[in-house]
Design a protein around this motif. Structure first.
Motif, PDB file in Angstrom:
ATOM      1  N   THR A   3       7.037  -1.937  10.527  1.00 32.35           N
ATOM      2  CA  THR A   3       6.466  -1.848   9.187  1.00 32.35           C
ATOM      3  C   THR A   3       6.436  -0.397   8.733  1.00 32.35           C
ATOM      4  N   ILE A   4       6.884  -0.178   7.514  1.00 29.92           N
ATOM      5  CA  ILE A   4       6.915   1.150   6.909  1.00 29.92           C
ATOM      6  C   ILE A   4       5.700   1.303   6.008  1.00 29.92           C
ATOM      7  N   TYR A  18      11.688   4.714  -4.435  1.00 31.04           N
ATOM      8  CA  TYR A  18      11.566   4.698  -2.973  1.00 31.04           C
ATOM      9  C   TYR A  18      11.580   3.264  -2.453  1.00 31.04           C
ATOM     10  N   TYR A  19      10.799   2.400  -3.081  1.00 29.89           N
ATOM     11  CA  TYR A  19      10.718   0.996  -2.686  1.00 29.89           C
ATOM     12  C   TYR A  19      12.093   0.341  -2.744  1.00 29.89           C
ATOM     13  N   GLN A  20      12.810   0.575  -3.834  1.00 29.67           N
ATOM     14  CA  GLN A  20      14.137  -0.014  -4.015  1.00 29.67           C
ATOM     15  C   GLN A  20      15.120   0.518  -2.980  1.00 29.67           C
ATOM     16  N   ALA A  36      12.570  -4.978   3.642  1.00 31.90           N
ATOM     17  CA  ALA A  36      11.704  -4.156   4.497  1.00 31.90           C
ATOM     18  C   ALA A  36      10.281  -4.699   4.533  1.00 31.90           C
ATOM     19  N   LYS A  37       9.638  -4.493   5.677  1.00 36.15           N
ATOM     20  CA  LYS A  37       8.198  -4.725   5.777  1.00 36.15           C
ATOM     21  C   LYS A  37       7.550  -3.419   5.337  1.00 36.15           C
ATOM     22  N   ILE A  38       6.860  -3.458   4.223  1.00 42.04           N
ATOM     23  CA  ILE A  38       6.287  -2.242   3.639  1.00 42.04           C
ATOM     24  C   ILE A  38       4.813  -2.460   3.303  1.00 42.04           C
ATOM     25  N   ILE A  39       4.011  -1.496   3.690  1.00 40.14           N
ATOM     26  CA  ILE A  39       2.640  -1.408   3.185  1.00 40.14           C
ATOM     27  C   ILE A  39       2.668  -0.264   2.177  1.00 40.14           C
ATOM     28  N   LEU A  40       2.376  -0.568   0.934  1.00 43.29           N
ATOM     29  CA  LEU A  40       2.459   0.416  -0.143  1.00 43.29           C
ATOM     30  C   LEU A  40       1.067   0.780  -0.639  1.00 43.29           C
ATOM     31  N   ALA A  67      -5.761   7.858   1.155  1.00 45.48           N
ATOM     32  CA  ALA A  67      -4.682   6.892   0.915  1.00 45.48           C
ATOM     33  C   ALA A  67      -3.793   6.768   2.146  1.00 45.48           C
ATOM     34  N   ALA A  68      -3.420   7.893   2.738  1.00 47.99           N
ATOM     35  CA  ALA A  68      -2.551   7.879   3.922  1.00 47.99           C
ATOM     36  C   ALA A  68      -3.223   7.151   5.080  1.00 47.99           C
ATOM     37  N   LYS A  69      -4.521   7.344   5.244  1.00 48.34           N
ATOM     38  CA  LYS A  69      -5.249   6.664   6.333  1.00 48.34           C
ATOM     39  C   LYS A  69      -5.203   5.147   6.168  1.00 48.34           C
ATOM     40  N   LYS A  70      -5.152   4.667   4.946  1.00 48.85           N
ATOM     41  CA  LYS A  70      -5.087   3.223   4.696  1.00 48.85           C
ATOM     42  C   LYS A  70      -3.746   2.631   5.132  1.00 48.85           C
ATOM     43  N   LEU A  71      -2.778   3.485   5.414  1.00 45.95           N
ATOM     44  CA  LEU A  71      -1.445   3.028   5.821  1.00 45.95           C
ATOM     45  C   LEU A  71      -1.244   3.096   7.333  1.00 45.95           C
ATOM     46  N   GLU A  72      -2.282   3.362   8.077  1.00 46.43           N
ATOM     47  CA  GLU A  72      -2.140   3.545   9.520  1.00 46.43           C
ATOM     48  C   GLU A  72      -1.820   2.263  10.284  1.00 46.43           C
ATOM     49  N   ASP A  73      -1.806   1.118   9.630  1.00 40.85           N
ATOM     50  CA  ASP A  73      -1.348  -0.113  10.285  1.00 40.85           C
ATOM     51  C   ASP A  73       0.176  -0.168  10.358  1.00 40.85           C
ATOM     52  N   ALA A  74       0.836   0.710   9.627  1.00 40.90           N
ATOM     53  CA  ALA A  74       2.298   0.801   9.680  1.00 40.90           C
ATOM     54  C   ALA A  74       2.703   1.649  10.887  1.00 40.90           C
TER      55      ALA A  74
END
Length: 116
Positions: A3-4, A18-20, A36-40, A67-74
């Protein structure tokens, strides 16, 4: 597939690129219906710009850091704007951080060295 994490650009208009690109690259490599598996996480740019224009860069960093910390599951976080890397660093997040400024610069050097 890992996951990205994508910390969106300073506006949704840049984030969509970026998403595209990420999804097109996955589709090109894997074919078919793959994506892609993405957490945005997309920030509210008006809030960021308000702090930028009043020279409160620490506040910008705090918002982007949360915001970056919320993406730590990736498995890693792509900073979807070249300016974010000035405020977010590897030490702020527990997963690998990919600064697009560094990626762009390394790619250009690679191109320059192979075309000579």
């Amino acid at each position: 597939m890992k996951t990205i994490g994508l910390l969106g650009g300073m506006s949704w208009e840049s984030t969509v690129h970026y998403y595209q690109i990420i999804n097109e690259e996955v589709k090109n490599k894997l074919g078919g219906l793959h994506s892609a598996k993405i957490i945005l996480y997309s920030v509210e740019f008006a809030e960021i710009e308000n702090y930028q224009s009043s020279n409160q860069w620490e506040k910008c960093g705090e918002i982007l850091g949360r915001a970056a910390k919320k993406l730590e599951d990736a498995e890693g976080v792509i900073l979807g704007c070249t300016e974010i890397g000035l405020l977010i660093h590897q030490s702020d997040v527990s997963v690998p951080v990919f600064d697009t400024t560094v990626i762009h610069a390394k790619k250009e050097v690679q191109i320059a060295l192979t075309d000579s």
